[in-house]
Design a protein around this motif. Sequence first.
Motif, PDB file in Angstrom:
ATOM      1  N   ARG A 119       9.762  69.810  15.828  1.00  0.00           N
ATOM      2  CA  ARG A 119       8.512  69.778  14.794  1.00  0.00           C
ATOM      3  C   ARG A 119       7.619  68.778  14.988  1.00  0.00           C
ATOM      4  O   ARG A 119       6.627  68.507  14.402  1.00  0.00           O
ATOM      5  N   HIS A 120       8.022  67.696  15.809  1.00  0.00           N
ATOM      6  CA  HIS A 120       7.237  66.581  15.852  1.00  0.00           C
ATOM      7  C   HIS A 120       7.178  65.961  17.392  1.00  0.00           C
ATOM      8  O   HIS A 120       8.099  66.618  18.062  1.00  0.00           O
ATOM      9  N   THR A 121       6.057  65.263  17.567  1.00  0.00           N
ATOM     10  CA  THR A 121       6.407  64.407  18.727  1.00  0.00           C
ATOM     11  C   THR A 121       5.872  63.180  18.683  1.00  0.00           C
ATOM     12  O   THR A 121       5.088  62.912  17.806  1.00  0.00           O
ATOM     13  N   ALA A 122       6.472  62.166  19.511  1.00  0.00           N
ATOM     14  CA  ALA A 122       6.315  60.687  19.198  1.00  0.00           C
ATOM     15  C   ALA A 122       6.094  59.964  20.539  1.00  0.00           C
ATOM     16  O   ALA A 122       6.782  60.607  21.640  1.00  0.00           O
ATOM     17  N   LEU A 123       5.985  58.781  20.482  1.00  0.00           N
ATOM     18  CA  LEU A 123       5.764  58.079  21.637  1.00  0.00           C
ATOM     19  C   LEU A 123       5.418  56.432  21.375  1.00  0.00           C
ATOM     20  O   LEU A 123       5.308  56.368  20.070  1.00  0.00           O
ATOM     21  N   VAL A 124       5.571  55.617  22.249  1.00  0.00           N
ATOM     22  CA  VAL A 124       5.193  54.428  22.077  1.00  0.00           C
ATOM     23  C   VAL A 124       3.897  54.145  23.026  1.00  0.00           C
ATOM     24  O   VAL A 124       3.970  54.337  24.245  1.00  0.00           O
ATOM     25  N   SER A 125       2.723  53.841  22.215  1.00  0.00           N
ATOM     26  CA  SER A 125       1.422  53.697  22.990  1.00  0.00           C
ATOM     27  C   SER A 125       1.488  52.136  23.524  1.00  0.00           C
ATOM     28  O   SER A 125       1.664  51.177  22.626  1.00  0.00           O
ATOM     29  N   VAL A 126       1.254  51.953  24.744  1.00  0.00           N
ATOM     30  CA  VAL A 126       1.079  50.644  25.532  1.00  0.00           C
ATOM     31  C   VAL A 126      -0.266  50.396  26.410  1.00  0.00           C
ATOM     32  O   VAL A 126      -0.979  51.285  26.408  1.00  0.00           O
ATOM     33  N   GLN A 127      -0.399  49.337  26.529  1.00  0.00           N
ATOM     34  CA  GLN A 127      -1.649  48.955  27.407  1.00  0.00           C
ATOM     35  C   GLN A 127      -2.971  49.491  27.063  1.00  0.00           C
ATOM     36  O   GLN A 127      -3.733  50.009  27.637  1.00  0.00           O
ATOM     37  N   GLY A 128      -3.286  49.598  25.681  1.00  0.00           N
ATOM     38  CA  GLY A 128      -4.462  49.963  24.984  1.00  0.00           C
ATOM     39  C   GLY A 128      -4.840  51.604  25.050  1.00  0.00           C
ATOM     40  O   GLY A 128      -6.005  52.074  24.911  1.00  0.00           O
ATOM     41  N   THR A 129      -3.518  52.253  25.102  1.00  0.00           N
ATOM     42  CA  THR A 129      -3.848  53.488  25.184  1.00  0.00           C
ATOM     43  C   THR A 129      -3.930  54.335  23.734  1.00  0.00           C
ATOM     44  O   THR A 129      -3.971  55.580  23.725  1.00  0.00           O
ATOM     45  N   GLN A 130      -3.746  53.603  22.683  1.00  0.00           N
ATOM     46  CA  GLN A 130      -3.848  54.274  21.280  1.00  0.00           C
ATOM     47  C   GLN A 130      -5.032  54.973  21.224  1.00  0.00           C
ATOM     48  O   GLN A 130      -4.829  56.249  20.551  1.00  0.00           O
ATOM     49  N   PRO A 131      -6.333  54.703  21.637  1.00  0.00           N
ATOM     50  CA  PRO A 131      -7.592  55.751  21.227  1.00  0.00           C
ATOM     51  C   PRO A 131      -7.150  57.168  22.038  1.00  0.00           C
ATOM     52  O   PRO A 131      -7.629  58.180  21.568  1.00  0.00           O
ATOM     53  N   TYR A 132      -6.511  56.917  23.298  1.00  0.00           N
ATOM     54  CA  TYR A 132      -6.331  58.228  23.916  1.00  0.00           C
ATOM     55  C   TYR A 132      -5.427  59.229  23.162  1.00  0.00           C
ATOM     56  O   TYR A 132      -5.774  60.474  22.882  1.00  0.00           O
ATOM     57  N   TRP A 133      -4.373  58.720  22.662  1.00  0.00           N
ATOM     58  CA  TRP A 133      -3.067  59.369  21.708  1.00  0.00           C
ATOM     59  C   TRP A 133      -3.916  59.982  20.454  1.00  0.00           C
ATOM     60  O   TRP A 133      -3.525  60.940  20.019  1.00  0.00           O
ATOM     61  N   GLN A 134      -4.550  58.817  20.029  1.00  0.00           N
ATOM     62  CA  GLN A 134      -5.316  59.473  18.551  1.00  0.00           C
ATOM     63  C   GLN A 134      -6.159  60.617  18.793  1.00  0.00           C
ATOM     64  O   GLN A 134      -6.237  61.482  17.942  1.00  0.00           O
ATOM     65  N   ARG A 135      -6.934  60.614  20.052  1.00  0.00           N
ATOM     66  CA  ARG A 135      -7.600  61.839  20.300  1.00  0.00           C
ATOM     67  C   ARG A 135      -6.794  63.275  20.506  1.00  0.00           C
ATOM     68  O   ARG A 135      -7.272  64.610  20.301  1.00  0.00           O
ATOM     69  N   HIS A 136      -5.506  63.081  20.748  1.00  0.00           N
ATOM     70  CA  HIS A 136      -4.585  64.381  20.633  1.00  0.00           C
ATOM     71  C   HIS A 136      -3.827  64.228  19.377  1.00  0.00           C
ATOM     72  O   HIS A 136      -2.725  64.917  19.254  1.00  0.00           O
ATOM     73  N   GLY A 137      -4.207  63.599  18.495  1.00  0.00           N
ATOM     74  CA  GLY A 137      -3.888  63.867  16.989  1.00  0.00           C
ATOM     75  C   GLY A 137      -2.549  63.038  16.542  1.00  0.00           C
ATOM     76  O   GLY A 137      -1.901  62.992  15.338  1.00  0.00           O
ATOM     77  N   TYR A 138      -2.079  62.087  17.523  1.00  0.00           N
ATOM     78  CA  TYR A 138      -1.323  61.198  17.388  1.00  0.00           C
ATOM     79  C   TYR A 138      -1.658  60.061  16.155  1.00  0.00           C
ATOM     80  O   TYR A 138      -2.886  59.505  16.375  1.00  0.00           O
ATOM     81  N   ALA A 139      -0.968  59.299  15.326  1.00  0.00           N
ATOM     82  CA  ALA A 139      -1.397  58.355  14.570  1.00  0.00           C
ATOM     83  C   ALA A 139      -0.185  57.370  14.378  1.00  0.00           C
ATOM     84  O   ALA A 139       0.968  57.657  14.612  1.00  0.00           O
ATOM     85  N   LEU A 140      -0.321  56.101  14.149  1.00  0.00           N
ATOM     86  CA  LEU A 140       0.437  55.023  13.826  1.00  0.00           C
ATOM     87  C   LEU A 140       1.460  55.428  12.826  1.00  0.00           C
ATOM     88  O   LEU A 140       0.941  56.076  11.821  1.00  0.00           O
ATOM     89  N   VAL A 160       2.649  50.346  19.945  1.00  0.00           N
ATOM     90  CA  VAL A 160       2.772  50.836  18.802  1.00  0.00           C
ATOM     91  C   VAL A 160       3.450  51.953  18.890  1.00  0.00           C
ATOM     92  O   VAL A 160       3.277  52.784  19.739  1.00  0.00           O
ATOM     93  N   TYR A 161       4.186  52.338  17.741  1.00  0.00           N
ATOM     94  CA  TYR A 161       4.794  53.827  17.660  1.00  0.00           C
ATOM     95  C   TYR A 161       3.671  54.732  16.945  1.00  0.00           C
ATOM     96  O   TYR A 161       3.265  54.433  15.785  1.00  0.00           O
ATOM     97  N   MET A 162       3.667  56.053  17.648  1.00  0.00           N
ATOM     98  CA  MET A 162       2.793  57.087  17.156  1.00  0.00           C
ATOM     99  C   MET A 162       3.524  58.353  17.137  1.00  0.00           C
ATOM    100  O   MET A 162       4.412  58.593  17.965  1.00  0.00           O
ATOM    101  N   ALA A 163       3.058  59.131  16.218  1.00  0.00           N
ATOM    102  CA  ALA A 163       3.658  60.335  16.045  1.00  0.00           C
ATOM    103  C   ALA A 163       2.690  61.324  15.517  1.00  0.00           C
ATOM    104  O   ALA A 163       1.792  61.099  14.877  1.00  0.00           O
ATOM    105  N   ARG A 164       3.064  62.667  15.630  1.00  0.00           N
ATOM    106  CA  ARG A 164       2.185  63.682  14.916  1.00  0.00           C
ATOM    107  C   ARG A 164       3.289  65.082  14.892  1.00  0.00           C
ATOM    108  O   ARG A 164       4.045  65.183  15.564  1.00  0.00           O
ATOM    109  N   ALA A 165       2.618  65.878  13.955  1.00  0.00           N
ATOM    110  CA  ALA A 165       3.207  67.347  14.080  1.00  0.00           C
ATOM    111  C   ALA A 165       3.158  67.826  15.074  1.00  0.00           C
ATOM    112  O   ALA A 165       1.975  67.822  15.779  1.00  0.00           O
ATOM    113  N   LEU A 166       3.871  68.687  15.544  1.00  0.00           N
ATOM    114  CA  LEU A 166       3.948  69.507  17.118  1.00  0.00           C
ATOM    115  C   LEU A 166       3.052  70.662  16.776  1.00  0.00           C
ATOM    116  O   LEU A 166       2.250  71.080  17.410  1.00  0.00           O
ATOM    117  N   TRP A 167       3.224  71.363  15.643  1.00  0.00           N
ATOM    118  CA  TRP A 167       2.440  72.589  15.241  1.00  0.00           C
ATOM    119  C   TRP A 167       1.367  72.397  14.325  1.00  0.00           C
ATOM    120  O   TRP A 167       1.736  71.861  13.228  1.00  0.00           O
TER     121      TRP A 167
END
Length: 185
Positions: A119-140, A160-167
């Motif tokens: 139901r979810h997807t998550a990751l740890v964003s490093v090296q300033g990649t947070q904006p990239y992952w936000q564009r894919h729907g991930y949030a802190l 930072v830890y980021m996650a979002r709903a998969l569907w």
Amino acid sequence: MSVVVRPLALSDLADLLAVQLACYGEGFVESGEVFARRLASPANCSLVLVQGGAVCAYLAAYRSVRGKVTPLHGDFEAAAEPDTLYLHDMAVSPACAGQGLARTLLQPLWAQAAAEGLRHTALVSVQGTQPYWQRHGYALQVLHDAEQRARVASYGDGAVYMARALWESGWPAGCDKQRVAMTRQ
């Protein structure tokens, strides 16, 4: 030039390590031994992208639970009831950057995870990649467990830890329905 996305294999480790070093520098390089243990995990679902016969990108991922973090240099720990696709590490060779290869790795894995009921997807964003992952729907996401916060801290300042709903609306968030259908054929 043909692009092939397939499961990561032990025979890919030398190429994976070269891509990893080119992208991250020595501070974030994880050893071949660590990746070999991860490949042996029943939760592993890592992919590699081969273009023109050469490995030029990879996505180290596994089935986990929301809120659980794999520390830098840590193993992929199988969960009894996984609900989350955890993206541990994704890198594209600098020589291949800008070709959409990261998305080519992400889309089939999102589709596979959703088909498996995650139901979810998550990751740890490093090296300033947070904006990239936000564009894919991930949030802190706030981690309330001290051990998990310490695991995030193993990645250094700014991690930072980021996650979002998969569907979302029946298809993985940020996913091109037609492209996923083509990759599954």
